[in-house]
Scaffold this motif. Sequence first.
Motif, PDB file in Angstrom:
ATOM      1  N   UNK A 232       0.842  -1.194   0.000  1.00 20.45           N
ATOM      2  CA  UNK A 232       0.000   0.000   0.000  1.00 20.45           C
ATOM      3  C   UNK A 232       0.874   1.238   0.000  1.00 20.45           C
ATOM      4  N   UNK A 233       0.724   2.063  -1.019  1.00 22.20           N
ATOM      5  CA  UNK A 233       1.423   3.347  -1.078  1.00 22.20           C
ATOM      6  C   UNK A 233       0.623   4.340  -0.251  1.00 22.20           C
ATOM      7  N   UNK A 234       1.180   4.730   0.885  1.00 27.37           N
ATOM      8  CA  UNK A 234       0.424   5.484   1.871  1.00 27.37           C
ATOM      9  C   UNK A 234       0.718   6.982   1.774  1.00 27.37           C
ATOM     10  N   UNK A 235      -0.143   7.789   2.348  1.00 28.51           N
ATOM     11  CA  UNK A 235       0.112   9.230   2.347  1.00 28.51           C
ATOM     12  C   UNK A 235       1.428   9.550   3.061  1.00 28.51           C
ATOM     13  N   UNK A 236       2.148  10.520   2.537  1.00 28.56           N
ATOM     14  CA  UNK A 236       3.357  10.965   3.222  1.00 28.56           C
ATOM     15  C   UNK A 236       4.625  10.269   2.778  1.00 28.56           C
ATOM     16  N   UNK A 237       4.574   9.481   1.707  1.00 34.37           N
ATOM     17  CA  UNK A 237       5.788   8.916   1.161  1.00 34.37           C
ATOM     18  C   UNK A 237       6.270   7.651   1.839  1.00 34.37           C
ATOM     19  N   UNK A 238       5.396   6.727   2.093  1.00 38.35           N
ATOM     20  CA  UNK A 238       5.766   5.444   2.688  1.00 38.35           C
ATOM     21  C   UNK A 238       5.054   4.330   1.930  1.00 38.35           C
ATOM     22  N   UNK A 239       5.770   3.235   1.724  1.00 36.52           N
ATOM     23  CA  UNK A 239       5.128   2.033   1.230  1.00 36.52           C
ATOM     24  C   UNK A 239       5.038   1.060   2.385  1.00 36.52           C
ATOM     25  N   UNK A 240       3.862   0.524   2.616  1.00 36.97           N
ATOM     26  CA  UNK A 240       3.647  -0.434   3.699  1.00 36.97           C
ATOM     27  C   UNK A 240       3.247  -1.772   3.097  1.00 36.97           C
ATOM     28  N   UNK A 241       3.963  -2.831   3.458  1.00 35.63           N
ATOM     29  CA  UNK A 241       3.712  -4.170   2.939  1.00 35.63           C
ATOM     30  C   UNK A 241       3.184  -5.043   4.064  1.00 35.63           C
ATOM     31  N   UNK A 242       2.016  -5.657   3.850  1.00 33.01           N
ATOM     32  CA  UNK A 242       1.421  -6.580   4.810  1.00 33.01           C
ATOM     33  C   UNK A 242       1.390  -7.967   4.186  1.00 33.01           C
ATOM     34  N   UNK A 243       1.574  -8.984   4.996  1.00 31.88           N
ATOM     35  CA  UNK A 243       1.584 -10.343   4.462  1.00 31.88           C
ATOM     36  C   UNK A 243       1.060 -11.316   5.498  1.00 31.88           C
ATOM     37  N   UNK A 244       0.408 -12.359   5.019  1.00 31.96           N
ATOM     38  CA  UNK A 244      -0.090 -13.374   5.940  1.00 31.96           C
ATOM     39  C   UNK A 244      -0.826 -14.475   5.203  1.00 31.96           C
ATOM     40  N   UNK A 245      -1.266 -15.454   5.961  1.00 27.72           N
ATOM     41  CA  UNK A 245      -2.063 -16.527   5.381  1.00 27.72           C
ATOM     42  C   UNK A 245      -3.518 -16.091   5.305  1.00 27.72           C
ATOM     43  N   UNK A 246      -4.266 -16.712   4.395  1.00 27.56           N
ATOM     44  CA  UNK A 246      -5.683 -16.398   4.246  1.00 27.56           C
ATOM     45  C   UNK A 246      -6.494 -17.675   4.458  1.00 27.56           C
ATOM     46  N   UNK A 247      -7.233 -17.773   5.550  1.00 30.55           N
ATOM     47  CA  UNK A 247      -7.982 -18.997   5.847  1.00 30.55           C
ATOM     48  C   UNK A 247      -9.001 -19.316   4.756  1.00 30.55           C
ATOM     49  N   UNK A 248      -9.121 -20.592   4.439  1.00 28.13           N
ATOM     50  CA  UNK A 248     -10.083 -21.028   3.436  1.00 28.13           C
ATOM     51  C   UNK A 248     -11.502 -20.636   3.836  1.00 28.13           C
ATOM     52  N   UNK A 249     -11.813 -20.724   5.112  1.00 28.80           N
ATOM     53  CA  UNK A 249     -13.169 -20.444   5.587  1.00 28.80           C
ATOM     54  C   UNK A 249     -13.437 -18.947   5.758  1.00 28.80           C
TER      55      UNK A 249
END
Length: 699
Positions: A232-249
């Motif tokens: 996510x390219x956020x306001x103020x000049x920062x890129x934030x990367x989030x990562x994780x598993x995604x439950x099937x349910x």
Amino acid sequence: MTSHQRWTLRTDNTSYTVRLSPDGPWAELAAWGPHGVESGPSALEWSRRTHFITPADAAPAEYLPYGLRPFTGADLVAYRPGHDRGLWWSFTGAEETAGGLRLAFTDDLTGLRTVLCYATVPGTDVIHRWTELTCTGDTELRLERLDSGAVNIPVTTGARLTCLTGQWSQEFQHTQLELTRGTFTMGSSQGVPGHAYAPWLAVQDAAAPQDAPAPAYGVALEWPGNWHITAEAEPGGTLRVRAGRTPHEGAVLLAPGRTLTTPRLACAFSPDGLDGLSRVWHRYERHLAGDRLHRTRKVLYNSWEATGFAVDAAQQRELAEAAADIGAELFVVDDGWFTGRADDTGGLGDWYPDPAAFPQGFGRFVEDVRALGLDFGLWIEPEAVSPGSRLHAEHPEWIYRVEGRPVRLVRNQLLLDLGRGDVQDFVIGTFDRLLTEYPVDYLKWDMNRPPTERGRPDAGPADRLDLDAQHVHGYLRVLDHLRTAHPDVTVEGCAGGGGRIDHLTLARTDVVWPSDNTAPLDRLAVQYGFLHAHAPHRMSSWVTDAPGVFDTRPRSLAFRFVLAMCGVLGIGADLRAWSARERAEAAGWIERYKAVRDVVHHGAARLLGTPRDATCGIQYDAQDGHRTVVAAFGTGPLNGAPLLPGRAARLRLRGLDPAGTYRDAESATVYSGAHLLHYGLPFAWRADHDAQLVVLTRQ
């Protein structure tokens, strides 16, 4: 601990500094880069002026729940069923150890305790991030998002993202895009990392020049199931990367007293651009291999492309004899060796050698192969089952299915629910039987279909099962058993090509199969992308007769060998159809490979150019600096020589000592390091000379 609640983790060459925010109860990144980067004002410092968002939405937060961070992307969404979504936690303590850090936050109303965990990996520049979620209250919690962590990277006008994209037979395509505002997401819901995206991302400042090394940050999610990585390219000049598993349910239920641990997120940094970042990942994967790193990756012959399903002892022996004659060290029988496997419509699950194909017994056949001086290997797809198999008839409840719904076939097969303990026991028992009854040295574990109707009837409410995580844990349990009970067996990971390549798999296997596409120019692009994220000693690569799928230009036998020698060399062609001259040339290449594979597998790899360039290659430098191996490829138009004036193509090397002297072992040409760095190695490409292996010895 330093003053102002600030902590620094140090790897061999990098520092990662976290602090408690002055604006609220959360941790945020203060600095990440080379040693010393933490001394000075943080590049992530911001004005603290917010309009229509909260300070938590603008902060370079390490991890924040929905509630505290309502608008710009939360890493955790949790609540008590029937109650409002959101957490408003407080900081409850830090625990610092050598190379590790744990930061605890607690939401009193829900009773959810969240611990952000950090650990450096010795001997590397990788930091592990993960999160532990504990329900300390008396009511279960519903977790709709449970990411492993978030990383924040300061950028100028936007971020340059590099990812590895594709599809079956076109995996690991090196792809770049610029993100100035908004969101980029990739992932998989196929129960494996998948062919479309690798769970890996590199980030650079888009303002940095393309033709010079720019600091590169990387993340890789260690999870062989459903996953996402979101930038996510956020306001103020920062890129934030989030990562994780995604439950099937869609969510996971956390019972009182239980703790859920998210997958690890591996984080890496290099000041030397994507090429330097690749060497950080290579070093890390050598660490994951442990003592198995030093086992010789033997030259393999696989019979699949020569015989397909038509496997019988006589032609397999003939192929094994031809493979031994050219210097192969390992013979692998692929699909088609077991009962009921005349084609892809039957046999899966009934893992017994076909007596019609091996009339003198499978054990006799294996011994005949080994008598040629070859190790013996076997293909198996333990998660798969054919509808007409005996296994399916005896245990129809073992497959994934949704009650009352039709079950679809993919590749004419079904998928076993490896999350079940009895299915795991069956697979373990199958491996133990095969590896005990026969002297098998090598096992190729394949998986050729994703879960479609993913359900487990009669197991209780479907939303309480977490089937994806259970399958992952079952898969890892079986692999761990293989490693413990059969430590001398080499294991290759495959999933219709490169569909299941992640660090948890890599930590338990010896090599992986990047793609089913072995056509030379197609494979050049696959391997170029693969080596950005993964080490050469992991990359199984074959010489075959396959024509191009996406690029049909013919390539020489030399091109195909030099390309396959960039990783773990294998041969998959029908050697019975090769001429004596071709076999002699192959034997020469295999002999050369054996002389340099220690450098290829254990040295520092540098990617020289790209497959889009007329000349590209890979440079491997031995750990002691004494030898440099260069695999070079000519893929562009020829310059008309010798009919027209022209000069040799040049490939500039990197990382050498300018004052050093280097001798080409084949031509006896002597170069200065300065010459190789400034002008490069010369290559006079012709229609019949489109690849070359150069071995330089430092004088």
